[in-house]
Scaffold this motif. Sequence first.
Motif, short mmCIF file in Angstrom:
data_model
loop_
_atom_site.label_atom_id
_atom_site.label_comp_id
_atom_site.label_asym_id
_atom_site.label_seq_id
_atom_site.Cartn_x
_atom_site.Cartn_y
_atom_site.Cartn_z
N GLU A 102 0.85 -1.20 0.00
CA GLU A 102 0.00 0.00 0.00
C GLU A 102 0.88 1.25 0.00
O GLU A 102 2.04 1.19 0.42
CB GLU A 102 -0.88 0.02 1.27
N PRO A 103 0.35 2.39 -0.44
CA PRO A 103 1.13 3.62 -0.39
C PRO A 103 1.59 3.93 1.04
O PRO A 103 0.82 3.81 1.98
CB PRO A 103 0.13 4.68 -0.87
N LYS A 104 2.88 4.29 1.15
CA LYS A 104 3.50 4.59 2.44
C LYS A 104 4.37 5.82 2.29
O LYS A 104 5.06 5.98 1.29
CB LYS A 104 4.44 3.44 2.81
N VAL A 112 5.27 6.09 -1.58
CA VAL A 112 5.68 4.98 -2.43
C VAL A 112 4.75 3.79 -2.23
O VAL A 112 4.39 3.45 -1.11
CB VAL A 112 7.13 4.56 -2.11
N ALA A 113 4.37 3.15 -3.33
CA ALA A 113 3.61 1.90 -3.31
C ALA A 113 4.20 0.99 -4.37
O ALA A 113 4.90 1.45 -5.29
CB ALA A 113 2.13 2.15 -3.60
N TYR A 114 3.91 -0.31 -4.26
CA TYR A 114 4.39 -1.26 -5.25
C TYR A 114 3.25 -2.14 -5.73
O TYR A 114 2.42 -2.60 -4.94
CB TYR A 114 5.49 -2.17 -4.66
N VAL A 115 3.24 -2.38 -7.06
CA VAL A 115 2.33 -3.33 -7.68
C VAL A 115 3.14 -4.19 -8.63
O VAL A 115 4.29 -3.86 -8.97
CB VAL A 115 1.17 -2.64 -8.45
N ARG A 116 2.53 -5.29 -9.07
CA ARG A 116 3.13 -6.11 -10.12
C ARG A 116 2.17 -6.11 -11.30
O ARG A 116 0.95 -6.17 -11.12
CB ARG A 116 3.39 -7.52 -9.63
N ASP A 117 2.72 -6.02 -12.50
CA ASP A 117 1.87 -5.99 -13.69
C ASP A 117 1.36 -7.39 -14.03
O ASP A 117 1.61 -8.35 -13.29
CB ASP A 117 2.60 -5.32 -14.86
N LEU A 118 0.67 -7.52 -15.15
CA LEU A 118 0.06 -8.78 -15.54
C LEU A 118 1.08 -9.90 -15.75
O LEU A 118 0.75 -11.08 -15.63
CB LEU A 118 -0.73 -8.60 -16.85
N ASN A 119 2.33 -9.52 -16.03
CA ASN A 119 3.40 -10.48 -16.27
C ASN A 119 4.29 -10.70 -15.06
O ASN A 119 5.25 -11.45 -15.12
CB ASN A 119 4.26 -10.00 -17.45
N GLY A 120 3.99 -10.00 -13.97
CA GLY A 120 4.77 -10.18 -12.74
C GLY A 120 5.89 -9.17 -12.55
O GLY A 120 6.61 -9.24 -11.56
N PHE A 121 6.05 -8.22 -13.49
CA PHE A 121 7.10 -7.22 -13.33
C PHE A 121 6.72 -6.23 -12.23
O PHE A 121 5.56 -5.85 -12.09
CB PHE A 121 7.34 -6.48 -14.64
N LEU A 122 7.71 -5.83 -11.44
CA LEU A 122 7.51 -4.94 -10.30
C LEU A 122 7.47 -3.48 -10.75
O LEU A 122 8.34 -3.04 -11.51
CB LEU A 122 8.63 -5.14 -9.29
N ILE A 123 6.47 -2.75 -10.26
CA ILE A 123 6.31 -1.34 -10.59
C ILE A 123 6.22 -0.54 -9.29
O ILE A 123 5.40 -0.84 -8.43
CB ILE A 123 5.03 -1.09 -11.42
N GLU A 124 7.08 0.45 -9.15
CA GLU A 124 6.96 1.40 -8.04
C GLU A 124 6.13 2.57 -8.54
O GLU A 124 6.41 3.15 -9.58
CB GLU A 124 8.35 1.90 -7.62
#
Length: 131
Positions: A102-104, A112-124
């Motif tokens: 979650e955003p912190k 800053v928050a983190y997600v992973r795209d449909l292919n698993g790549f990490l996005i900040e």
Amino acid sequence: MVKFGYTILYVEDVEISLAFYENAFGFSRKFITPENDYGELSTGETTISFASKKLASQNLPEGFIESSLEDKPFAIELGFITDDVGELVQKATSLGAVLVTEPKQKPWGQIVAYVRDLNGFLIEICTAVEN
């Protein structure tokens, strides 16, 4: 002089990946091959590109480690700067991204928050660092 030109992500489906980044983050399509095995997004100074795993295999005959949501993310991330981290995280996850954190707010004030795209790549997803 050296200039950082692009990052290429190896994905199962270039068209689906381009559409996800267009819809989730508002980037526009710059180019896609007629075979749909390579495409680029206009993202500012540096381009994010996508190549099919099949095309990548032709370029790297010894193989490569594939990104997958079933595995931990690679020790690399794409960083997207926005004024509203929470809103962009919500939009991305509503379109299929997986929430990692979650955003912190960091001690230096950046959110800053983190997600992973449909292919698993990490996005900040973050706000700009104020100097």
